[in-house]
Design a protein around this motif. Structure first.
Motif, PDB file in Angstrom:
ATOM      1  N   GLU A 169     -34.100  80.375   3.258  1.00  0.00           N
ATOM      2  CA  GLU A 169     -33.998  80.189   1.813  1.00  0.00           C
ATOM      3  C   GLU A 169     -34.701  78.876   1.459  1.00  0.00           C
ATOM      4  OE1 GLU A 169     -32.806  82.187  -0.403  1.00  0.00           O
ATOM      5  OE2 GLU A 169     -31.722  83.651   0.833  1.00  0.00           O
ATOM      6  N   GLN A 170     -35.491  78.889   0.404  1.00  0.00           N
ATOM      7  CA  GLN A 170     -36.216  77.681   0.006  1.00  0.00           C
ATOM      8  C   GLN A 170     -35.259  76.512  -0.275  1.00  0.00           C
ATOM      9  OE1 GLN A 170     -38.902  78.551  -3.226  1.00  0.00           O
ATOM     10  NE2 GLN A 170     -39.892  80.225  -2.119  1.00  0.00           N
ATOM     11  N   SER A 171     -34.086  76.841  -0.766  1.00  0.00           N
ATOM     12  CA  SER A 171     -33.112  75.800  -1.105  1.00  0.00           C
ATOM     13  C   SER A 171     -32.577  75.067   0.121  1.00  0.00           C
ATOM     14  CB  SER A 171     -31.934  76.415  -1.869  1.00  0.00           C
ATOM     15  OG  SER A 171     -31.307  77.423  -1.085  1.00  0.00           O
ATOM     16  N   SER A 172     -32.805  75.627   1.319  1.00  0.00           N
ATOM     17  CA  SER A 172     -32.300  74.998   2.544  1.00  0.00           C
ATOM     18  C   SER A 172     -33.088  73.751   2.918  1.00  0.00           C
ATOM     19  CB  SER A 172     -32.359  75.985   3.712  1.00  0.00           C
ATOM     20  OG  SER A 172     -33.717  76.239   4.079  1.00  0.00           O
ATOM     21  N   GLY A 173     -34.318  73.669   2.449  1.00  0.00           N
ATOM     22  CA  GLY A 173     -35.149  72.531   2.799  1.00  0.00           C
ATOM     23  C   GLY A 173     -35.787  72.644   4.170  1.00  0.00           C
ATOM     24  N   LEU A 256     -39.972  90.594   9.051  1.00  0.00           N
ATOM     25  CA  LEU A 256     -39.472  89.650   8.057  1.00  0.00           C
ATOM     26  C   LEU A 256     -40.096  89.880   6.679  1.00  0.00           C
ATOM     27  CD1 LEU A 256     -39.384  86.254  10.004  1.00  0.00           C
ATOM     28  CD2 LEU A 256     -37.424  87.616   9.235  1.00  0.00           C
ATOM     29  N   ALA A 257     -41.318  90.383   6.655  1.00  0.00           N
ATOM     30  CA  ALA A 257     -42.026  90.585   5.383  1.00  0.00           C
ATOM     31  C   ALA A 257     -41.222  91.440   4.416  1.00  0.00           C
ATOM     32  CB  ALA A 257     -43.385  91.214   5.641  1.00  0.00           C
ATOM     33  N   VAL A 258     -40.424  92.349   4.952  1.00  0.00           N
ATOM     34  CA  VAL A 258     -39.610  93.230   4.117  1.00  0.00           C
ATOM     35  C   VAL A 258     -38.545  92.438   3.366  1.00  0.00           C
ATOM     36  CG1 VAL A 258     -38.092  95.248   4.135  1.00  0.00           C
ATOM     37  CG2 VAL A 258     -39.976  95.099   5.768  1.00  0.00           C
ATOM     38  N   TYR A 259     -38.098  91.345   3.957  1.00  0.00           N
ATOM     39  CA  TYR A 259     -36.964  90.586   3.422  1.00  0.00           C
ATOM     40  C   TYR A 259     -37.375  89.259   2.768  1.00  0.00           C
ATOM     41  CZ  TYR A 259     -34.853  94.041   6.421  1.00  0.00           C
ATOM     42  OH  TYR A 259     -34.530  95.242   7.011  1.00  0.00           O
ATOM     43  N   ASN A 260     -38.663  89.055   2.634  1.00  0.00           N
ATOM     44  CA  ASN A 260     -39.165  87.828   2.024  1.00  0.00           C
ATOM     45  C   ASN A 260     -39.176  87.974   0.503  1.00  0.00           C
ATOM     46  OD1 ASN A 260     -40.280  85.343   1.571  1.00  0.00           O
ATOM     47  ND2 ASN A 260     -42.343  85.911   2.232  1.00  0.00           N
ATOM     48  N   THR A 261     -38.275  87.298  -0.167  1.00  0.00           N
ATOM     49  CA  THR A 261     -38.160  87.369  -1.626  1.00  0.00           C
ATOM     50  C   THR A 261     -38.714  86.092  -2.262  1.00  0.00           C
ATOM     51  OG1 THR A 261     -35.956  86.362  -1.615  1.00  0.00           O
ATOM     52  CG2 THR A 261     -36.068  88.762  -1.367  1.00  0.00           C
ATOM     53  N   ASP A 262     -38.665  86.025  -3.574  1.00  0.00           N
ATOM     54  CA  ASP A 262     -39.185  84.845  -4.287  1.00  0.00           C
ATOM     55  C   ASP A 262     -38.410  83.573  -3.947  1.00  0.00           C
ATOM     56  OD1 ASP A 262     -41.063  86.416  -5.520  1.00  0.00           O
ATOM     57  OD2 ASP A 262     -39.900  86.716  -7.359  1.00  0.00           O
ATOM     58  N   SER A 263     -37.166  83.733  -3.505  1.00  0.00           N
ATOM     59  CA  SER A 263     -36.351  82.542  -3.205  1.00  0.00           C
ATOM     60  C   SER A 263     -36.439  82.134  -1.737  1.00  0.00           C
ATOM     61  CB  SER A 263     -34.882  82.818  -3.550  1.00  0.00           C
ATOM     62  OG  SER A 263     -34.344  83.814  -2.685  1.00  0.00           O
ATOM     63  N   ARG A 264     -37.271  82.851  -0.963  1.00  0.00           N
ATOM     64  CA  ARG A 264     -37.353  82.582   0.471  1.00  0.00           C
ATOM     65  C   ARG A 264     -38.776  82.201   0.881  1.00  0.00           C
ATOM     66  NH1 ARG A 264     -33.718  87.712   2.777  1.00  0.00           N
ATOM     67  NH2 ARG A 264     -31.703  86.889   2.084  1.00  0.00           N
ATOM     68  N   THR A 265     -38.884  81.645   2.082  1.00  0.00           N
ATOM     69  CA  THR A 265     -40.202  81.271   2.593  1.00  0.00           C
ATOM     70  C   THR A 265     -40.172  81.258   4.123  1.00  0.00           C
ATOM     71  OG1 THR A 265     -41.971  79.625   2.449  1.00  0.00           O
ATOM     72  CG2 THR A 265     -39.725  78.791   2.635  1.00  0.00           C
TER      73      THR A 265
END
Length: 313
Positions: A169-173, A256-265
């Motif tokens: 999650e992007q929020s994880s840093g 992983l590409a299937v589960y990569n959303t706008d909030s993830r990286t």
């Protein structure tokens, strides 16, 4: 004299008329016979084509090993596939239809054998068991080839090469391998992802290799610098990541590409090349058939075409 000329003229006219009638009669005969000749030729050609096809099928069948002939006699090829990996093996929840590169390869093998194909959804934890039990004839399910696995099953020449990486999650840093120190990482039971990530972090110098043993490594007990939580399937890991049960999701990037959303990286690094092959019962005749087909499709561009079709490059 006039009567004589008239007689000659009438005689010539009569002769020409007879010739014309004869000519017309001949054309009529040929026109009538043509359809019969064409129909006979078409029938003969069709019979020759059918005979050639039967001869080719018999020639192929003659070379089949006993286990392959059993599949042919059964009339169905049983294949273990993924059902939630878009581009490789994915099942539409509404229609039940499967699609993906590995689905197409399974269909092509079935076509070669002249049988139907039946798909069984498998996970990293169940695919080997189902192959060993005979419930499926082969596995086409992003199955990474390793030396350890080759001791148990046969694998074809690789038809695709992927890499392992980590989704967060992007929020994880978290942005790199170094940031994963002391993190809890979600992985699939029976996969090689945990081992690959641990080795990558050891090689990068982020964790110690003091207690690492490649032969005995167990994700369930490893706690040196990071830990792992194992799950039965990928959707569950994705849910766990969203819920904060794990800090990261590690597996092949194509999955992983299937589960990569706008909030993830993804983290910056990708590592551990993963070569996918068809897994079959060790020493079986079907192993030879699959190897021959895969090498042929690699050579003629068929597999490159599928990789392009499903945007896997």
């Amino acid at each position: 004299m006039k009567n004589w000329k008239k007689f000659v003229t009438l005689s010539l006219t009569a002769g020409m008329s007879m010739m014309l009638l004869a000519g017309c009669s001949g054309s009529s005969t040929e026109t009538t016979a043509a359809p019969e000749t064409t129909a006979a030729a078409e029938t003969e050609a069709a019979e020759e084509t059918e005979a050639a096809a039967e001869s080719e099928a018999e020639a192929v069948a003659e070379g089949f090993a006993e286990d392959v002939q059993a599949i042919v006699d059964r009339g169905v090829l049983h294949v273990g596939v993924k059902n939630a990996v878009i581009g490789f093996g994915y099942q539409d929840t509404l229609t039940g239809e499967y699609s993906g590169m590995e689905i197409d390869l399974a269909q092509k093998i079935a076509d070669y054998l002249g049988v139907d194909v039946e798909y069984t959804a498998v996970t990293a934890a169940t695919r080997g068991e189902l192959l060993d039990s005979g419930d499926i004839d082969c596995v086409l399910a992003t199955f990474t080839i390793t030396d350890a696995r080759k001791e148990t099953w046969d694998f074809t020449t690789p038809y695709y090469t992927d890499y392992v990486t980590v989704l967060v999650e992007q929020s994880s840093g978290i942005t790199s391998l170094e940031d994963l120190k002391d993190a809890k990482v979600g992985v699939s039971s029976g996969s090689t992802s945990a081992k690959s990530l641990t080795e990558a972090m050891i090689e990068a110098g982020f964790i110690s290799d003091e207690n690492y043993d490649a032969e005995t490594f167990d994700p369930a007990t490893w706690t040196e610098g990071l830990s792992f939580q194992q799950y039965d399937d990928y959707p569950t890991i994705s849910t766990a990541l969203s819920a904060g049960e794990v800090d990261a999701f590690c597996v092949d990037k194509s999955i992983l590409a299937v589960y990569n959303t706008d909030s993830r990286t993804y983290i910056d690094e990708q590592f551990a090349p993963q070569e996918y092959g068809i897994a079959t019962t060790k020493g079986s005749g079907f192993s030879e058939v699959c190897e021959e087909l895969i090498t042929g499709w690699l050579a003629d561009g068929t597999i490159d075409g599928l990789i392009e079709e499903y945007s896997l490059n």
